[in-house]
Design an enzyme around this catalytic site. Structure first.
Site, PDB file in Angstrom:
ATOM      1  CD  GLU A 470      -2.849   0.827   2.514  1.00  0.00           C
ATOM      2  OE1 GLU A 470      -4.063   1.023   2.460  1.00  0.00           O
ATOM      3  OE2 GLU A 470      -2.253   0.562   3.579  1.00  0.00           O
ATOM      4  CD  GLU A 476      -7.661   1.878   1.874  1.00  0.00           C
ATOM      5  OE1 GLU A 476      -6.595   2.116   2.459  1.00  0.00           O
ATOM      6  OE2 GLU A 476      -7.728   1.449   0.709  1.00  0.00           O
TER       7      GLU A 476
END
Length: 668
Positions: A470, A476
């Site tokens: 990430e 998200e």
């Protein structure tokens, strides 16, 4: 091939080399094409370096050296005792990647310095000049004793010759690297993370970063005055920067240099500065796309923890496996399958997750057996909650369990502002922790996807089980916050993505999130979500939406087709923060894929197709924003069309606001 340079191939001016009476010397090494040059200079016993691109100065004379604990230092009263120049040129093959064959071609200068003190300590500096940038690192062999040595400051500076526009995220913040990028003048910066990307006032595009980060603190960049940047090492909780056993080798300090922004993306200098693959058997490492019981948790349909809406149940897992079989997806990620999840799991605390005990309602053996019967591989998940003490006590048992059930992929999270509620994720403690876990995963034949990671510095070349991570604001954030603006994904390729693959988790076709929290959306069109699979590289790409939103959707055909392993990558046009068009050639076929995305502005682009094989005919399968579509209006509508094209043709693309176009060029 490694060959020695002749004295003609390098400009060198050595005065009294090896002589203690003279502390001045100046040596220049240039890249193979002669464009980029680094000049090392020792003036009155103090080392410095400078960088040019042709006749354009990039970095003016900049200090080098170290300050150790207890007032000791190694940065002055030095003399040159040896120099060596060489050229290296080889082509190597990636196990997987955005380009299959990579040329590693540079000219190198090594300078050995020695103190004019009783200790007579030596310091080697290696400089490499590539056609796409420069790099250097320090090697300190120690003073012949076993005494420990603590680095309190690395004096490396980058005194930029010109101001410019920088795209940056702040250092020393609780959310690590997960911030939106700010664009501002270099002369306004505080302390920032790398990669730091700059468009200089003289028109060059620059990216500062580091490579081969091992057993050392990661580097942030602190502006001192004007456009002078200084290496700022992330400290331990006790204030020490780097703890050593008396010797050390720093990461490479890197500067990628390009005349247009797309060339930053197709530079592989960071990879070239890492060691070759150490894994003899890589047959178990498989690039893939995957579904996940994930997006439903972020939008509130499911919970991570045991509850009436628990996501990780055997029943839900079987349902998702059935979707995998129906949709032609061969991997599935299941988060929350184990004990320890609570509604407070993401808060800073020493959460006690178990990595072997199943949550109520979940049977790992039943799930993996059922998946295997359907040709689906389960991806394991370890959320540490940044309680590294707890995780390392269980890591062998947890990874061994996955190996027992035939699993070869693992996602590992470190949610929390500090590791063990104490140490920065990107200090030396974190660097060593992540490398230990990566090597441990290789022992259990597990390919790794790190979340809340240390930044990528190219170690995927050495350990190709380091698949993705990430390390930025991902999809998200669109589920439960104000979200990522459309410009975010046209900044990432020139900033975060320059360090390596990102698990951004694209592919939301329900862009208005009809089943999610009220008022949330992904701030892009659905066509842009398709294009992200080409623009944002990763060898593991999540099909992040709820599977029912893919079932029967004509646009899903592109997500089924698009590969995750490539033989070639090219950037056809780009402007940082504005737009980008990327094409990639499938490693396992003759097909090409295109992704073109824009920021908040709609735009029309004309794309020459001269990257296609000359004389061949292709079917262009086009997934574009429908007429009148933008991220604010009718964002889910995709127009699907096809036409025959050749390398002599061009295509006109219309990108709606926050929109994009995805194309498969299938060779006929």
């Amino acid at each position: 091939m490694i060959k020695k340079l002749t004295s003609i191939a390098i400009t060198a001016f050595l005065f009294g080399c090896g002589s203690p009476e003279n502390k001045d010397s100046k040596i220049t090494v240039s890249s193979p094409n002669g464009k980029n040059s680094i000049t090392f200079e020792l003036r009155q016993g103090k080392p410095s370096y400078s960088v040019k691109h042709g006749e354009t100065g990039i970095i003016d004379a900049s200090e080098m050296g170290f300050v150790f604990k207890n007032g000791d230092s190694l940065h002055n009263n030095l003399r040159v005792v040896n120099t060596n120049t060489s050229e290296h040129d080889e082509t190597w093959e990636q196990v997987w990647g955005e380009k299959q064959f990579i040329q590693d071609h540079y000219q190198q200068l090594e300078v050995v310095l020695q103190e004019e003190t009783d200790q007579k300590r030596q310091l080697k500096i290696q400089f490499r000049a590539f056609d796409d940038g420069i790099a250097f690192r320090y090697q300190y062999p120690g003073n012949g004793t076993e005494d420990s040595l603590v680095i309190m400051d690395e004096l490396t500076r980058f005194n930029l010759s010109n101001d410019g526009e920088a795209w940056w995220i702040p250092a020393y913040q609780d959310n690590r690297y997960e911030y939106l990028f700010t664009q501002s003048a270099v002369s306004t910066l505080d302390t920032v993370h790398t990669p730091l990307t700059i468009k200089s006032n003289d028109g060059l595009f620059l990216s500062f970063h580091e490579a081969n980060l091992i057993n050392y603190a990661s580097m942030t960049l602190a502006r001192e005055n004007g456009t002078a940047l200084k290496c700022d090492l992330v400290p331990w909780a006790d204030g020490d920067r780097v703890k050593t056993n008396g010797s050390f080798t720093t990461p490479w300090r890197t500067l990628q240099i390009a005349e247009n922004p797309g060339d930053l993306i197709t530079s592989y200098m960071i990879l070239n500065l890492n060691d070759p693959n150490k894994l003899e058997d890589t047959s178990w490492i498989e690039p893939h796309k995957y579904l996940g019981i994930w997006w439903g948790m972020h939008i509130g349909k499911y919970s991570f923890w045991e509850s009436p809406i628990q996501g990780a149940t055997t029943e839900n897992a079987r349902m998702y496996i059935d979707y995998c079989e129906k949709l032609g997806v061969d991997h599935l990620l299941i988060e929350g399958w184990n004990k320890g999840w609570t509604p407070q799991w993401y808060e800073n605390a020493m959460h006690m997750f178990s990595f072997t005990k199943e949550a109520d309602g979940f049977d790992l053996k039943e799930v993996t057996d059922y998946a295997r019967s359907k040709g689906v591989s389960i991806i394991g998940y370890h959320e540490t909650g940044s309680n590294i003490i707890n995780y390392l006590e269980q890591i062998d048992a947890g990874m061994g369990l996955y190996q027992k059930y035939g699993m070869h992929d693992i996602k590992i999270g470190q949610v929390g502002s500090r590791l063990n509620m104490k140490e920065w994720h990107h200090g030396q403690f974190g660097v060593n922790y992540y490398r230990f876990v990566l090597e441990k995963a290789a022992e259990y034949e597990l390919a790794v996807n790190f979340h809340e990671p240390i930044k990528d510095t190219g170690e995927r070349r050495t350990y190709p089980n380091m698949m993705a991570r990430e390390g930025a604001r991902g999809q998200e954030y669109n589920a439960w916050s104000e979200g990522n603006p459309p410009s975010h994904t046209v900044i990432l390729p020139f900033t975060r993505m320059l360090s390596g693959p990102m698990d951004f988790t694209p592919g939301i076709l329900d862009v208005e999130i009809k089943q999610g929290y009220e008022g949330r959306d992904v701030h892009t069109t659905a066509a842009k979500q398709l294009a992200l699979y080409v623009v944002l590289y990763s060898p593991v790409q999540m099909l992040a939406d709820l599977p029912e939103n893919y079932d029967g959707n004509p646009a899903f055909k592109f997500l089924q087709d698009v590969p995750v392993d490539w033989s070639d990558t090219r950037v056809l046009n780009a402007e940082i923060g504005e737009y980008i068009t990327t094409v990639r050639k499938d490693k396992n076929s003759e097909d090409w894929y295109l992704g073109s995305i824009t920021n908040e502005e709609a735009r029309d682009l004309e794309i020459a197709l001269d990257f296609l094989e000359e004389g061949a005919v292709y079917e262009a399968q086009i997934y574009a924003d429908a007429e009148g579509t933008g991220y604010e209006t009718n964002p889910a509508e995709i127009e699907v069309s096809s036409r025959e094209v050749t390398s002599k043709d061009s295509l006109k693309l219309h990108l709606g606001k926050g929109g994009g176009t995805a194309i498969r060029f299938g060779k006929k």
